[in-house]
Design a protein around this motif. Structure first.
Motif, mmCIF file in Angstrom:
data_model
loop_
_atom_site.group_PDB
_atom_site.id
_atom_site.type_symbol
_atom_site.label_atom_id
_atom_site.label_comp_id
_atom_site.label_asym_id
_atom_site.label_seq_id
_atom_site.Cartn_x
_atom_site.Cartn_y
_atom_site.Cartn_z
ATOM 1 N N ALA A 360 0.802 -1.226 0.000
ATOM 2 C CA ALA A 360 0.000 0.000 0.000
ATOM 3 C C ALA A 360 0.832 1.273 0.000
ATOM 4 N N GLY A 361 2.154 1.128 0.053
ATOM 5 C CA GLY A 361 3.004 2.324 0.034
ATOM 6 C C GLY A 361 3.523 2.669 -1.353
ATOM 7 N N ARG A 362 3.223 1.809 -2.324
ATOM 8 C CA ARG A 362 3.851 1.959 -3.646
ATOM 9 C C ARG A 362 3.676 3.354 -4.252
ATOM 10 N N CYS A 363 2.443 3.833 -4.244
ATOM 11 C CA CYS A 363 2.183 5.131 -4.884
ATOM 12 C C CYS A 363 3.013 6.231 -4.257
ATOM 13 N N TRP A 364 3.138 6.148 -2.945
ATOM 14 C CA TRP A 364 3.831 7.241 -2.238
ATOM 15 C C TRP A 364 5.334 7.139 -2.460
ATOM 16 N N ARG A 365 5.817 5.901 -2.688
ATOM 17 C CA ARG A 365 7.235 5.761 -3.066
ATOM 18 C C ARG A 365 7.471 6.365 -4.443
ATOM 19 N N ILE A 366 6.550 6.080 -5.373
ATOM 20 C CA ILE A 366 6.693 6.641 -6.726
ATOM 21 C C ILE A 366 6.686 8.166 -6.642
ATOM 22 N N ALA A 367 5.739 8.684 -5.868
ATOM 23 C CA ALA A 367 5.622 10.142 -5.750
ATOM 24 C C ALA A 367 6.905 10.731 -5.169
ATOM 25 N N GLN A 368 7.431 10.060 -4.154
ATOM 26 C CA GLN A 368 8.650 10.533 -3.505
ATOM 27 C C GLN A 368 9.831 10.478 -4.477
ATOM 28 N N ASP A 369 9.955 9.353 -5.187
ATOM 29 C CA ASP A 369 11.137 9.167 -6.023
ATOM 30 C C ASP A 369 11.128 10.059 -7.260
ATOM 31 N N LEU A 370 9.953 10.311 -7.817
ATOM 32 C CA LEU A 370 9.897 11.147 -9.018
ATOM 33 C C LEU A 370 9.657 12.617 -8.702
ATOM 34 N N GLY A 371 9.434 12.908 -7.435
ATOM 35 C CA GLY A 371 9.139 14.296 -7.071
ATOM 36 C C GLY A 371 7.786 14.755 -7.583
ATOM 37 N N VAL A 372 6.823 13.821 -7.605
ATOM 38 C CA VAL A 372 5.481 14.189 -8.051
ATOM 39 C C VAL A 372 4.908 15.241 -7.106
ATOM 40 N N ASN A 373 4.390 16.318 -7.659
ATOM 41 C CA ASN A 373 3.758 17.311 -6.781
ATOM 42 C C ASN A 373 2.304 17.604 -7.157
ATOM 43 N N ILE A 374 1.828 17.010 -8.264
ATOM 44 C CA ILE A 374 0.405 17.121 -8.607
ATOM 45 C C ILE A 374 -0.116 15.700 -8.819
ATOM 46 N N PHE A 375 -1.152 15.361 -8.085
ATOM 47 C CA PHE A 375 -1.618 13.966 -8.061
ATOM 48 C C PHE A 375 -3.096 13.945 -8.400
ATOM 49 N N HIS A 376 -3.492 12.937 -9.152
ATOM 50 C CA HIS A 376 -4.840 12.928 -9.729
ATOM 51 C C HIS A 376 -5.365 11.500 -9.670
#
Ligand code: WTA
Length: 677
Positions: A360-376
């Motif tokens: 369940a942490g996968r998305c947040w790892r992706i966001a962290q690693d790519l520096g995602v700042n807009i999420f949809h």
């Protein structure tokens, strides 16, 4: 058309029991950087300035030839936007960015397996790949402008590459959601009249490499049975140079794109100058009844719409990393993963797999690693995060400034969780309400201008004039606490042009009900019927209750299924809820409610009672459920929508019908056993 009798469920005067939520304000920091902070946009796009206001959207694009008429209504309600204009979508999404942003990442591709490398495709690389693929379509396949091509591709960069290659040539693509069966794909091939199918050998889902190629064989068989011959099947390889499916290739029909394309390395294909009103793609959507409808979207109006809304509502800036977690096989992916973001030169993330794989942490790892700042994402995913990993977001060091929810009404409780836990109290949220048919957002807040309100999609977008009609065609004024049929008074760039090959159905389904004069060429006579029930608050914010058929009538009290579900979600232990109507001799119907619990909770009579108490408390004794069923999981479509129809069939002991298209058909049996005992 006035004397026509309508027998469908009447929406007038649905009692709406939920209270208005309070506003949430965006942070000053967000407002300071936003792409749209000028409130006068609502004046510029007022009804008085319609349709000329949409020039502002068109001017975000590059035109080969500027249009000479903004809106041609001579064939109402089939409209032509930006008539006389010539442009190319692939040019606007790629070529025009090369001068300044050649080396910027266009697409971050994240494979499902965490041990596989993330791929960063620059705009230059995208341009090269699209040109080469366009050469394959043109030369190897012999396709030309106006031909239809069916795509049945999973979430890999090859999908947008193929779409953009089609767009470069004015070939109309029809992408079928990768999770759909071969037979669903075959029906869409037939309806669109495609002689070429483009697919992939395999892709990952839940850690398994699925054989996707076998669906192509089935699809082609079905299409041929219905009289549509498929001459060529082009197959991208998940791992270029290697065939990852066990199904044999058919000699003379099946070809590996990765091999064929070698002959076209270095090929450059001039973008075709397309009329603004030329069709760009078909997107099939299933109604509750009848065969799937191919919503036909145009070139100029559509691109103008998704470009402007990506800029002003998604508020994407050059330095942002933007991740829309939808599938490109749905309209959300077309508009807000591919065309909108690329048109404004954004970096867009494509993720192959399921959000909770391997944990369940996968998305947040992706966001962290790519520096995602807009999420949809969609409420269903948000509920899943809340259910399976409520502690996860806090463990990762990402920071969202902006988040979107789309696809179904979001319960205020879930909205607040999204805001506090996923957004860490820092991100603005836009709740964007729209449809496959509409191309882009119809209702949403513009984040730096309008405050947020949990559970409410916000006001009509600039230039979108919403109105709620009762069944007789009288306006239900804002602030009355009464729901009705949500309509749009005016056409807009981005709205579909027609249903492919079925103009009559287009008119019948979306316009007939409130049409004032069926021979009229004036758009004012053709309000667009959205098929959603909604309520407009005093401030013009629209709260969607759900599809018109998602309404239950208990003893003459019409209750939106969504408001009952929202009430159930107030109960601490509940993660998801679905309400269905049960036939009742006296009351007409009464509600059954299905709930799934958050992890760590065991079903108990006590929880069931709490749910019923909440229904009574939040809505009234009328809403008390006949039965509260605590289930392990909800039956869901592949796009994550809860299948109330299936639950209703179980509750009513009728046939559940075909459940094979569900994401989790096995759960249906479990629920059936539980209810039958
Ligand atoms: C529902 C998806 C509430 C609505 C873009 C609509 C929503 C249908 C929202 C279209 C929202 C979509 N709040 N309901 N923000 N967004 N819907 O064609 O019932 O897959 O008519 O397009 O989803 O679904 P579609």
């Amino acid at each position: 058309m006035a004397e026509k009798e309508y027998t469908e469920t009447s929406e007038a005067q649905i009692a709406v029991h939920w209270g208005e939520e309070g506003y949430y304000m965006p942070s000053v920091k967000f407002i300071a950087q936003a792409n749209m902070t000028d409130e006068s946009i609502y004046d510029r796009f007022s009804m008085d300035n319609f349709p000329d206001c949409f020039k502002e959207y068109a001017d975000l694009l590059d035109w080969y030839k500027y249009w000479d008429e903004i809106l041609d209504t001579s064939d109402a309600p089939c409209y032509k936007w930006f008539k006389g204009g010539l442009l190319n979508v692939s040019y606007n999404c790629i070529d025009r960015h090369l001068a300044g942003n050649s080396n910027k990442t266009a697409i971050h591709f994240v494979p499902e397996l965490e041990e596989e490398k993330i791929e960063h495709v620059t705009y230059r690389e995208l341009w090269v790949r699209v040109n080469e693929m366009a050469a394959v379509l043109l030369d190897f396949c012999g396709l030309k402008t106006g031909d239809r091509v069916t795509l049945h591709l999973p979430m890999l960069p090859d999908l947008p590459v193929t779409m953009l290659a089609c767009a470069r040539l004015g070939i109309i693509h029809s992408q079928v959601f990768g999770g759909f069966s071969g037979s669903a794909c075959g029906d869409r091939i037939t309806d669109s009249g495609s002689s070429v199918l483009i697919t992939m050998d395999a892709y990952y889902r839940g850690g398994k490499l699925l054989n996707h190629k076998q669906k192509a064989d089935e699809a082609v068989g079905i299409a041929e049975k219905h009289g549509q011959k498929v001459d060529k099947v082009l197959i991208w390889q998940r791992y270029p140079g290697k065939y990852s499916a066990s199904t044999p290739m058919v000699e003379g029909r099946d070809f590996f794109v990765n091999e064929v394309i070698k002959d076209y390395y270095g090929a450059r294909v001039e973008p075709v100058k397309m009329p603004a009103e030329a069709p760009l793609f078909l997107m099939y959507t299933s109604g509750t009844t009848g065969k799937p409808k191919g919503c036909q979207h145009d070139t100029g109006g559509y691109l103008a719409c998704v470009t402007a809304t990506s800029k002003y509502v998604q508020d994407i800036h050059p330095e942002d990393v933007y991740w829309c977690m939808a599938d490109i096989g749905w309209i959300t992916g077309h508009s807000y993963i591919v065309y909108g973001p690329l048109s404004i030169c954004a970096s867009t993330v494509i993720y192959e797999g399921i959000p909770t794989y391997p944990d369940a942490g996968r998305c947040w790892r992706i966001a962290q690693d790519l520096g995602v700042n807009i999420f949809h994402t969609a409420p269903t995913a948000i509920r899943a995060f809340r259910k399976t990993g409520p502690e996860e977001p806090a463990k990762y060091n990402y920071e969202f400034k902006h988040m979107t929810t789309v696809g179904e009404p979001i319960e205020p409780e879930v909205w607040k969780w999204y805001y506090e836990v996923v957004g860490k109290g820092k991100a603005v949220i836009v709740d964007t309400w729209w449809q496959t048919e509409t191309g882009g957002f119809l209702c949403s807040t513009i984040p730096a201008i309008k405050p947020m309100k949990p559970g409410s999609a916000g006001p009509g977008m600039p230039g979108i004039h919403c109105i709620i009609y009762d069944d007789k065609g009288n306006e239900v004024p804002p602030g009355k606490g009464i729901a009705g049929n949500l309509c749009i008074r005016n056409p807009w760039p981005g709205m579909f042009q027609t249903i492919w090959g079925d103009r009559d159905r287009f008119v019948r389904q979306y316009f007939e009900k409130y049409c004032k004069d069926s021979s009229s060429k004036d758009w004012r006579d053709w309000p667009y019927l959205t098929g959603d029930a909604a309520m407009m608050a005093e401030d013009g914010y629209v709260r969607i209750l759900g599809r018109i058929d998602d309404v239950i009538n208990v003893s003459g009290h019409r209750l939106g299924t969504k408001e009952l579900e929202s009430a159930a979600l107030v109960v601490e232990e509940v993660a998801e809820a679905a309400v269905v109507p049960i036939r009742h001799d006296i009351k007409g119907v009464e509600p059954d409610i299905y709930v799934a619990l958050k992890p760590g909770y065991e079903p108990s009579e006590e929880i069931a009672q709490k749910v019923n108490a909440a229904l009574v408390r939040e809505i009234g004794p009328i809403a008390k459920a006949r039965k509260v069923w605590i289930v392990p999981d909800m039956p869901k479509t592949r796009s994550g929508k809860i299948m109330r129809r299936v639950l209703a069939a179980i509750s009513n002991k009728s046939d559940v019908g075909d459940t094979m298209t569900l994401a989790n058909p096995e759960v249906v049996e479990d629920i059936k056993k539980m209810v039958e005992n």
